[in-house]
Design an enzyme around this catalytic site. Structure first.
Site, PDB file in Angstrom:
ATOM      1  N   GLY A 259       0.796  -1.214   0.000  1.00 26.59           N
ATOM      2  CA  GLY A 259       0.000   0.000   0.000  1.00 26.59           C
ATOM      3  C   GLY A 259       0.833   1.270   0.000  1.00 26.59           C
ATOM      4  N   HIS A 260       0.150   2.396  -0.114  1.00 26.20           N
ATOM      5  CA  HIS A 260       0.825   3.690  -0.218  1.00 26.20           C
ATOM      6  C   HIS A 260       1.608   4.017   1.055  1.00 26.20           C
ATOM      7  CE1 HIS A 260      -2.176   5.703   2.359  1.00 26.20           C
ATOM      8  NE2 HIS A 260      -3.080   4.985   1.717  1.00 26.20           N
ATOM      9  N   ASN A 261       2.770   4.629   0.835  1.00 24.78           N
ATOM     10  CA  ASN A 261       3.652   5.122   1.904  1.00 24.78           C
ATOM     11  C   ASN A 261       4.276   4.032   2.763  1.00 24.78           C
ATOM     12  OD1 ASN A 261       1.394   7.580   1.703  1.00 24.78           O
ATOM     13  ND2 ASN A 261       3.525   8.240   1.774  1.00 24.78           N
ATOM     14  N   SER A 279       1.342   2.690   4.866  1.00 23.64           N
ATOM     15  CA  SER A 279       2.288   3.181   5.883  1.00 23.64           C
ATOM     16  C   SER A 279       2.842   2.090   6.789  1.00 23.64           C
ATOM     17  CB  SER A 279       1.628   4.285   6.737  1.00 23.64           C
ATOM     18  OG  SER A 279       1.229   5.364   5.927  1.00 23.64           O
TER      19      SER A 279
END
Length: 350
Positions: A259-261, A279
């Site tokens: 996923g993002h970050n 994250s």
């Protein structure tokens, strides 16, 4: 070797193998004192598993099992400590890590980069924007699309039907498989991305508003470090504001979602069907078994191991051994499973 799909284009002599593995003739003859034929006249016709080793075939032997007595001929890469277990008629190539030695040979004869000449080769159906910067010895396959401002360094192999969006960078000696989609991504050198993987796509970030819910714009990017390998059918999101980062020499199996970050440090290993929410932080040298899910904003300390099928909802410190659903210290999880089984046995007796 499946000869329907793979062919050895040039004759491989035993002398060639010794050169690839950097083994001196003296070291070789110490383990093969009875060899009569000169090295230049011994050729390899096939690469096989150890169980199928036969004359003029090459294999490797990592662990000596009971079946080794049945193998009586062929050429085998084997550690010095295991040479004594092999039949005297087997030609033995001494190498500290036999599987690693076999890998070096495979890469030498079957790497996609072997197809390249010392010039840039672009298939006529590929679409390359005029601003693209191409290095030397680059191959771009059929129906690939390379957008404005992309930088592709030396010795890069891009397969067919690849899409690379504007301002992305592909580092030298990298391989991009068929059907890969890349946007908002910077790739360092010696990276391999396998078929139908999507890099730098928009993440799953949104604010719920019933009928007006929509995905937020993601204005971060994706960075992939040197030597990393990403398997087929993976998805790695770009960051919401800051970049998603994959470190150096990370190994990512097929069908993994990141996923993002997320921040994945060097030397991590993610087996198939792992899912990381946004994250997640994996510090150095984390090993994750197959079908593991990790909740958003969780941090896993370096040198940790997560057992397959675990569901992780909390942070874990360095050196953790994790398992279960919900995940916990693996020894605690094993004790819990054992007590549950004991309880079920007692209930059946009653």
């Amino acid at each position: 070797m499946n000869k329907n799909f793979f062919k050895i284009d040039r004759r491989i002599s035993l002398l060639d193998i010794l050169k690839i593995l950097n083994i001196s003739k003296n070291d070789f003859y110490l383990e093969n004192r009875n060899l009569e034929d000169p090295l230049e006249k011994i050729f390899i016709e096939d690469l096989v598993s150890f169980q199928k080793l036969n004359k003029n075939n090459l294999s490797f032997c990592n662990n000596i099992k009971s079946s080794y007595k049945e193998i009586t001929s062929g050429i085998c890469i084997v550690s010095k400590q295991n040479v004594k277990f092999l039949n005297k008629n087997i030609i033995k190539i001494p190498f500290e890590q036999p599987k690693k030695g076999f890998e070096k040979i495979l890469k030498n004869y079957f790497s996609p980069h072997q197809k390249l000449n010392k010039e840039t080769l672009i298939h006529p159906s590929a679409i390359i924007h005029s601003t693209v910067k191409l290095g030397k010895n680059v191959f771009i396959g059929a129906f690939s699309i390379i957008d404005e401002g992309v930088v592709i360094e030396d010795n890069v192999y891009i397969s067919e039907r690849v899409s690379i969006s504007f301002n992305c960078k592909i580092g030298r000696d990298s391989f991009i498989g068929s059907g890969v989609f890349i946007e908002c991504t910077t790739i360092d050198k010696k990276v391999s991305i396998y078929h139908n993987t999507v890099l730098g796509k928009i993440g799953f970030g949104f604010i719920p508003k019933k009928t007006k819910t929509s995905i937020m714009p993601h204005i971060g990017g994706l960075e992939i470090g040197e030597g990393t390998c990403v398997g087929s059918g993976c998805t790695i999101d770009r960051g919401l504001i800051e970049n998603t980062k994959i470190g150096k020499y990370v190994m990512i199996d097929n069908q993994v979602h990141i996923g993002h970050n997320c921040l994945i440090d060097d030397f991590c290993i993610l087996a198939g069907q792992v899912g990381l929410s946004g994250s997640v932080v994996l510090k150095k040298n984390v090993f994750i078994g197959g079908d593991v899910s990790i909740r958003d904003n969780v941090t896993i300390g370096h040198n940790s191991i997560i057992a397959g099928a675990s569901k992780v909802f909390n942070d874990f410190p360095d050196g953790s051994k994790i398992g279960g659903s919900p995940a916990q210290d693996i020894n605690s999880w094993k004790r819990l499973v054992a007590s549950q089984r004991l309880f079920l046995k007692k209930r059946k007796k009653n």
